[in-house]
Design a protein around this motif. Structure first.
Motif, PDB file in Angstrom:
ATOM      1  N   GLY A   1      34.659  47.889  44.226  1.00  0.00           N
ATOM      2  CA  GLY A   1      35.161  46.645  43.665  1.00  0.00           C
ATOM      3  C   GLY A   1      36.488  46.849  42.971  1.00  0.00           C
ATOM      4  O   GLY A   1      36.916  47.983  42.713  1.00  0.00           O
TER       5      GLY A   1
ATOM      6  N   SER B   1      35.709  41.958  41.523  1.00  0.00           N
ATOM      7  CA  SER B   1      35.855  41.210  42.768  1.00  0.00           C
ATOM      8  C   SER B   1      35.483  42.134  43.924  1.00  0.00           C
ATOM      9  O   SER B   1      35.423  43.358  43.753  1.00  0.00           O
ATOM     10  N   PRO B   2      35.232  41.576  45.113  1.00  0.00           N
ATOM     11  CA  PRO B   2      34.890  42.426  46.262  1.00  0.00           C
ATOM     12  C   PRO B   2      35.985  43.444  46.545  1.00  0.00           C
ATOM     13  O   PRO B   2      37.162  43.215  46.264  1.00  0.00           O
TER      14      PRO B   2
ATOM     15  N   ASP C   1      37.443  44.276  49.185  1.00  0.00           N
ATOM     16  CA  ASP C   1      38.465  43.880  50.157  1.00  0.00           C
ATOM     17  C   ASP C   1      39.344  42.741  49.648  1.00  0.00           C
ATOM     18  O   ASP C   1      40.074  42.117  50.422  1.00  0.00           O
ATOM     19  N   ALA C   2      39.289  42.453  48.348  1.00  0.00           N
ATOM     20  CA  ALA C   2      40.151  41.407  47.785  1.00  0.00           C
ATOM     21  C   ALA C   2      41.615  41.772  48.017  1.00  0.00           C
ATOM     22  O   ALA C   2      42.015  42.924  47.823  1.00  0.00           O
ATOM     23  N   PRO C   3      42.456  40.829  48.437  1.00  0.00           N
ATOM     24  CA  PRO C   3      43.880  41.123  48.651  1.00  0.00           C
ATOM     25  C   PRO C   3      44.537  41.578  47.349  1.00  0.00           C
ATOM     26  O   PRO C   3      44.283  41.010  46.277  1.00  0.00           O
ATOM     27  N   LEU C   4      45.391  42.593  47.427  1.00  0.00           N
ATOM     28  CA  LEU C   4      46.039  43.138  46.236  1.00  0.00           C
ATOM     29  C   LEU C   4      47.558  43.079  46.308  1.00  0.00           C
ATOM     30  O   LEU C   4      48.224  43.396  45.331  1.00  0.00           O
TER      31      LEU C   4
ATOM     32  N   LEU D   1      50.267  40.177  43.836  1.00  0.00           N
ATOM     33  CA  LEU D   1      49.534  39.209  43.017  1.00  0.00           C
ATOM     34  C   LEU D   1      50.294  38.956  41.723  1.00  0.00           C
ATOM     35  O   LEU D   1      50.771  39.896  41.071  1.00  0.00           O
TER      36      LEU D   1
ATOM     37  N   GLY E   1      44.011  35.594  41.784  1.00  0.00           N
ATOM     38  CA  GLY E   1      43.044  36.009  42.785  1.00  0.00           C
ATOM     39  C   GLY E   1      41.993  36.974  42.291  1.00  0.00           C
ATOM     40  O   GLY E   1      40.951  37.150  42.937  1.00  0.00           O
ATOM     41  N   LEU E   2      42.235  37.624  41.136  1.00  0.00           N
ATOM     42  CA  LEU E   2      41.256  38.583  40.584  1.00  0.00           C
ATOM     43  C   LEU E   2      40.591  38.082  39.310  1.00  0.00           C
ATOM     44  O   LEU E   2      39.489  38.523  38.983  1.00  0.00           O
TER      45      LEU E   2
END
Length: 259
Positions: free
Chosen positions: A129, A167-168, A170-173, A176, A246-247
């Protein structure tokens, strides 16, 4: 040299516990980066003797601009223990800190043991995560004067940290938006791209460095991937929060006065 390593570790450990600054170590006796890590490890050993438990690593020099400024070509790391962690929304008492500052970061939790160099794709698959985080740094050196070797010996100026909700993996990083706020007011704006262009590169780099040093990182370890903006000095009575698009967000408050 062994006596010097232990003496330096004890001196920095006392400074960390009391909030009383010490003079730059390398000004008294020069030492190299390998010896700096030995001082760091000896200091962590003193903490573990008091019952602290290792949680993972914090990474430094994940900004290319900072590397150029300091004349280095690789990141550095410090150790994290359970005694350094603040609860999300918790309170940080500044009384035993010397030069407290805060930086917004991205935190990784590893899903597997890291025992060999990873590619960028493998680094993403190695995670359980990701989360927003805040790191409180606090150099123990008087007048904030130190060399690269001094910083590493001082556990890379690490003091405390806060980790927000996971967060999962594979969350886009990439790129951001990062906003650091004091009492709701933005004080630093940045991007996750400040962390080596893509934060996963920090995990990729440290995997190679740990392998070269003969170290492994256990599954379930925490990694603070590096600062996404410049650090901001702390004072009492603040509400500090970071929001990473997003996070999510995490936060803490301060009380007391720094030493």
């Amino acid at each position: 040299m062994t006596d010097f390593i232990q003496s330096c570790a004890r001196e920095l450990d006392i400074a960390t516990q009391t909030g009383e600054a010490v003079d730059q170590l390398s000004a008294r006796q020069p030492f190299d980066l390998a010896q700096a890590y030995r001082i760091q490890q000896a200091g962590i050993g003193l903490r573990q003797q008091r019952g602290e438990r290792a949680l993972g690593l914090k990474l430094g020099f994940t900004s290319r601009a900072k590397r150029v400024q300091m004349g280095v070509d690789a990141l550095i790391w410090g150790e994290l223990t359970d005694a350094m962690q603040l609860a999300d929304g918790g309170e940080l008492t500044l009384g035993r800190l010397i030069h407290p500052r805060v930086e917004p970061e991205i935190a990784f939790i590893t899903a597997q043991e890291i025992s060999r160099p990873l590619s960028l794709a493998e680094a993403g698959l190695a995670l359980a995560g990701v989360a927003p985080a805040l790191e409180i740094i606090d150099s123990r050196y008087r007048d904030f004067r130190f060399s690269l070797e001094d910083v590493v010996a001082d556990n890379c100026s690490s003091s405390h940290f806060v980790v927000g909700p996971l967060s999962p993996p594979d969350a886009p990083l990439d790129n951001l938006g990062v906003t650091l706020r004091f009492d709701g007011r933005p004080v630093q704006l940045g991007s996750s791209a400040a962390i080596l262009g893509q934060p996963l590169r920090a995990l990729m780099e440290v995997s190679a460095l740990l392998h070269a040093a003969g170290r492994t990182l256990p599954a379930g370890s925490l990694l603070l991937a590096g600062a996404a903006t410049a650090a901001e000095p702390l004072r009492a009575g603040l509400h500090i929060g970071v929001e990473i698009a997003g996070l999510g967000r995490c936060e803490f408050v301060t009380s007391g006065s720094a030493a």
